[in-house]
Write an enzyme that holds these catalytic residues in place. Structure first.
Site, short mmCIF file in Angstrom:
data_model
loop_
_atom_site.label_atom_id
_atom_site.label_comp_id
_atom_site.label_asym_id
_atom_site.label_seq_id
_atom_site.Cartn_x
_atom_site.Cartn_y
_atom_site.Cartn_z
N ASP A 31 -18.70 -0.44 -44.17
CA ASP A 31 -17.22 -0.93 -44.19
C ASP A 31 -16.69 -0.55 -42.85
O ASP A 31 -16.73 0.21 -42.38
CB ASP A 31 -16.75 -0.01 -45.38
CG ASP A 31 -15.43 -0.42 -46.02
OD1 ASP A 31 -15.18 -0.93 -47.05
OD2 ASP A 31 -14.31 -0.59 -44.99
N ASN A 86 -14.36 -2.99 -57.31
CA ASN A 86 -12.92 -3.29 -57.79
C ASN A 86 -12.93 -4.76 -58.16
O ASN A 86 -13.51 -5.59 -57.41
CB ASN A 86 -12.21 -3.03 -56.50
CG ASN A 86 -12.00 -1.77 -56.17
OD1 ASN A 86 -11.99 -0.57 -57.03
ND2 ASN A 86 -12.07 -1.51 -54.60
N GLN A 93 -9.04 -4.99 -55.83
CA GLN A 93 -9.83 -5.84 -54.93
C GLN A 93 -8.88 -6.64 -54.02
O GLN A 93 -8.01 -7.37 -54.23
CB GLN A 93 -10.55 -6.84 -55.74
CG GLN A 93 -11.61 -7.91 -55.05
CD GLN A 93 -12.55 -8.55 -56.08
OE1 GLN A 93 -12.10 -8.70 -57.34
NE2 GLN A 93 -13.34 -9.34 -55.59
N HIS A 99 -18.50 -7.32 -54.55
CA HIS A 99 -19.11 -6.25 -53.54
C HIS A 99 -19.18 -4.76 -54.34
O HIS A 99 -18.13 -4.66 -55.02
CB HIS A 99 -18.41 -5.93 -52.15
CG HIS A 99 -17.10 -5.90 -52.28
ND1 HIS A 99 -16.14 -7.07 -52.52
CD2 HIS A 99 -16.19 -4.83 -52.12
CE1 HIS A 99 -14.92 -6.66 -52.46
NE2 HIS A 99 -14.75 -5.25 -52.33
N LEU A 100 -20.21 -4.05 -53.96
CA LEU A 100 -20.20 -2.75 -54.74
C LEU A 100 -19.89 -1.77 -53.19
O LEU A 100 -20.40 -1.99 -52.16
CB LEU A 100 -21.61 -2.43 -55.00
CG LEU A 100 -22.15 -3.22 -56.16
CD1 LEU A 100 -23.60 -2.51 -56.61
CD2 LEU A 100 -21.38 -3.15 -57.23
N HIS A 101 -19.09 -0.87 -53.67
CA HIS A 101 -18.80 0.32 -52.52
C HIS A 101 -19.83 1.34 -52.98
O HIS A 101 -19.86 1.73 -54.06
CB HIS A 101 -17.40 0.74 -52.64
CG HIS A 101 -16.53 -0.14 -52.32
ND1 HIS A 101 -15.49 0.10 -51.11
CD2 HIS A 101 -15.59 -1.00 -52.98
CE1 HIS A 101 -14.58 -0.86 -51.19
NE2 HIS A 101 -14.70 -1.44 -52.37
P1 5GP Z 1 -12.08 -4.16 -51.82
O1 5GP Z 1 -10.65 -3.57 -51.50
O2 5GP Z 1 -11.78 -5.59 -52.10
O3 5GP Z 1 -12.68 -3.31 -53.00
O4 5GP Z 1 -12.98 -3.73 -50.75
C1 5GP Z 1 -13.03 -4.56 -49.52
C2 5GP Z 1 -13.68 -3.87 -48.37
O5 5GP Z 1 -13.91 -4.64 -47.36
C3 5GP Z 1 -12.63 -2.70 -47.85
O6 5GP Z 1 -13.05 -1.41 -48.17
C4 5GP Z 1 -12.49 -3.03 -46.48
O7 5GP Z 1 -12.39 -1.95 -45.60
C5 5GP Z 1 -13.73 -3.68 -46.07
N1 5GP Z 1 -13.61 -5.06 -45.15
C6 5GP Z 1 -12.49 -5.92 -44.86
N2 5GP Z 1 -12.73 -6.75 -43.97
C7 5GP Z 1 -13.87 -6.24 -43.50
C8 5GP Z 1 -14.96 -6.94 -42.47
O8 5GP Z 1 -14.51 -7.80 -41.71
N3 5GP Z 1 -16.12 -6.24 -42.25
C9 5GP Z 1 -16.50 -5.17 -42.89
N4 5GP Z 1 -17.63 -4.55 -42.70
N5 5GP Z 1 -15.63 -4.46 -43.99
C10 5GP Z 1 -14.41 -5.13 -44.27
#
Ligand code: 5GP
Ligand code: ZN
Length: 113
Positions: A31, A86, A93, A99-101
Protein backbone atom coordinates in the site's frame (compact mmCIF):
# COMPACT_ATOMS: atom_id res chain seq x y z
CA UNK A 1 -8.90 -3.81 -17.72
CA UNK A 2 -10.01 -0.25 -17.20
CA UNK A 3 -7.66 2.63 -18.13
CA UNK A 4 -9.30 4.82 -15.51
CA UNK A 5 -8.68 2.31 -12.70
CA UNK A 6 -5.39 2.78 -10.85
CA UNK A 7 -5.21 -0.87 -9.78
CA UNK A 8 -5.76 -2.04 -13.39
CA UNK A 9 -2.90 0.26 -14.34
CA UNK A 10 -0.73 -1.36 -11.66
CA UNK A 11 -1.62 -4.78 -13.12
CA UNK A 12 -0.75 -3.47 -16.59
CA UNK A 13 2.54 -1.98 -15.38
CA UNK A 14 1.85 1.67 -16.27
CA UNK A 15 1.78 2.63 -12.57
CA UNK A 16 4.71 1.23 -10.56
CA UNK A 17 4.12 -0.78 -7.39
CA UNK A 18 6.22 -2.89 -5.05
CA UNK A 19 4.97 -6.38 -5.81
CA UNK A 20 5.14 -8.88 -2.96
CA UNK A 21 3.56 -11.90 -4.64
CA UNK A 22 1.72 -12.67 -7.84
CA UNK A 23 0.09 -15.44 -9.82
CA UNK A 24 -2.09 -15.80 -12.91
CA UNK A 25 -5.23 -14.65 -11.09
CA UNK A 26 -4.13 -12.25 -8.39
CA UNK A 27 -1.43 -9.78 -7.45
CA UNK A 28 -0.16 -8.41 -4.12
CA UNK A 29 1.67 -5.11 -3.71
CA UNK A 30 2.52 -2.69 -0.90
CA UNK A 31 0.00 0.00 0.00
CA UNK A 32 1.20 3.52 -0.89
CA UNK A 33 0.14 4.78 2.54
CA UNK A 34 0.83 1.94 4.99
CA UNK A 35 -1.28 1.79 8.15
CA UNK A 36 0.80 -0.96 9.79
CA UNK A 37 4.39 -2.31 9.49
CA UNK A 38 2.99 -4.76 6.93
CA UNK A 39 0.25 -3.33 4.71
CA UNK A 40 -0.18 -5.17 1.43
CA UNK A 41 -3.09 -5.00 -1.02
CA UNK A 42 -4.22 -8.19 -2.77
CA UNK A 43 -6.29 -7.79 -5.92
CA UNK A 44 -7.69 -9.91 -8.72
CA UNK A 45 -5.95 -9.11 -12.03
CA UNK A 46 -9.38 -8.85 -13.66
CA UNK A 47 -11.24 -5.61 -12.95
CA UNK A 48 -14.00 -6.11 -10.40
CA UNK A 49 -15.53 -3.11 -8.65
CA UNK A 50 -15.79 -4.70 -5.21
CA UNK A 51 -16.84 -7.79 -3.30
CA UNK A 52 -20.43 -6.70 -4.02
CA UNK A 53 -20.05 -7.56 -7.72
CA UNK A 54 -17.75 -10.57 -7.38
CA UNK A 55 -19.14 -13.55 -9.29
CA UNK A 56 -16.38 -16.13 -9.46
CA UNK A 57 -15.74 -18.21 -6.35
CA UNK A 58 -12.50 -19.69 -7.73
CA UNK A 59 -11.14 -16.21 -8.41
CA UNK A 60 -12.08 -15.05 -4.91
CA UNK A 61 -10.46 -18.16 -3.46
CA UNK A 62 -7.25 -17.38 -5.33
CA UNK A 63 -7.24 -13.82 -3.99
CA UNK A 64 -7.80 -15.03 -0.43
CA UNK A 65 -5.12 -17.71 -0.77
CA UNK A 66 -2.64 -15.13 -2.00
CA UNK A 67 -3.43 -13.00 1.07
CA UNK A 68 -2.44 -15.93 3.31
CA UNK A 69 0.72 -16.43 1.23
CA UNK A 70 1.58 -12.74 1.68
CA UNK A 71 1.31 -13.18 5.45
CA UNK A 72 3.77 -16.09 5.28
CA UNK A 73 6.16 -14.13 3.03
CA UNK A 74 5.99 -11.11 5.36
CA UNK A 75 6.63 -13.27 8.45
CA UNK A 76 3.36 -12.39 10.21
CA UNK A 77 1.52 -15.69 9.77
CA UNK A 78 2.33 -16.81 13.33
CA UNK A 79 2.02 -13.45 15.12
CA UNK A 80 -1.33 -12.76 13.47
CA UNK A 81 -2.72 -10.27 11.04
CA UNK A 82 -5.94 -8.78 9.69
CA UNK A 83 -7.54 -9.14 6.25
CA UNK A 84 -10.07 -6.44 5.36
CA UNK A 85 -12.05 -5.54 2.27
CA UNK A 86 -13.81 -2.17 2.35
CA UNK A 87 -16.97 -2.21 0.23
CA UNK A 88 -18.77 0.92 -0.96
CA UNK A 89 -19.32 4.23 0.76
CA UNK A 90 -20.08 3.18 4.31
CA UNK A 91 -17.34 0.53 4.04
CA UNK A 92 -14.81 3.28 3.33
CA UNK A 93 -13.80 2.02 -0.12
CA UNK A 94 -11.80 4.64 -2.03
CA UNK A 95 -10.48 2.59 -4.99
CA UNK A 96 -13.12 0.87 -7.13
CA UNK A 97 -11.21 -2.35 -7.83
CA UNK A 98 -11.74 -5.19 -5.36
CA UNK A 99 -8.85 -5.45 -2.92
CA UNK A 100 -8.00 -7.11 0.35
CA UNK A 101 -5.86 -5.23 2.84
CA UNK A 102 -3.39 -7.51 4.65
CA UNK A 103 -2.31 -5.68 7.81
CA UNK A 104 0.10 -6.89 10.46
CA UNK A 105 3.27 -6.36 12.44
CA UNK A 106 1.44 -4.60 15.29
CA UNK A 107 -1.50 -5.28 17.59
CA UNK A 108 -4.78 -4.51 15.81
CA UNK A 109 -7.67 -2.91 17.70
CA UNK A 110 -11.33 -3.79 17.55
CA UNK A 111 -13.85 -2.49 16.60
CA UNK A 112 -12.32 -0.78 13.56
CA UNK A 113 -13.14 2.88 13.05
P1 5GP B 1 -9.69 1.44 0.21
O1 5GP B 1 -9.76 2.78 0.88
O2 5GP B 1 -10.37 1.49 -1.14
O3 5GP B 1 -10.11 0.29 1.04
O4 5GP B 1 -8.14 1.18 -0.05
C1 5GP B 1 -7.44 1.75 -1.10
C2 5GP B 1 -5.98 1.70 -0.73
O5 5GP B 1 -5.22 1.93 -1.90
C3 5GP B 1 -5.56 2.77 0.28
O6 5GP B 1 -5.03 2.13 1.44
C4 5GP B 1 -4.50 3.58 -0.47
O7 5GP B 1 -3.43 3.97 0.37
C5 5GP B 1 -4.07 2.63 -1.56
N1 5GP B 1 -3.63 3.27 -2.78
C6 5GP B 1 -4.26 4.28 -3.45
N2 5GP B 1 -3.59 4.58 -4.57
C7 5GP B 1 -2.53 3.73 -4.63
C8 5GP B 1 -1.46 3.57 -5.57
O8 5GP B 1 -1.36 4.25 -6.60
N3 5GP B 1 -0.55 2.60 -5.28
C9 5GP B 1 -0.62 1.83 -4.15
N4 5GP B 1 0.33 0.91 -3.97
N5 5GP B 1 -1.61 1.96 -3.26
C10 5GP B 1 -2.55 2.91 -3.49
ZN1 ZN C 1 -9.45 -2.13 -12.07
Amino acid sequence: MSDSCIFCRIVGGSIPATVVASNDVAMAFRDLSPQAPTHVLVIPRRHLASLATADDAAELGAVLSLAAEVARIEGIADSGYRVVSNVGGDGGQTVGHLHLHVLGGRQMSWPPG
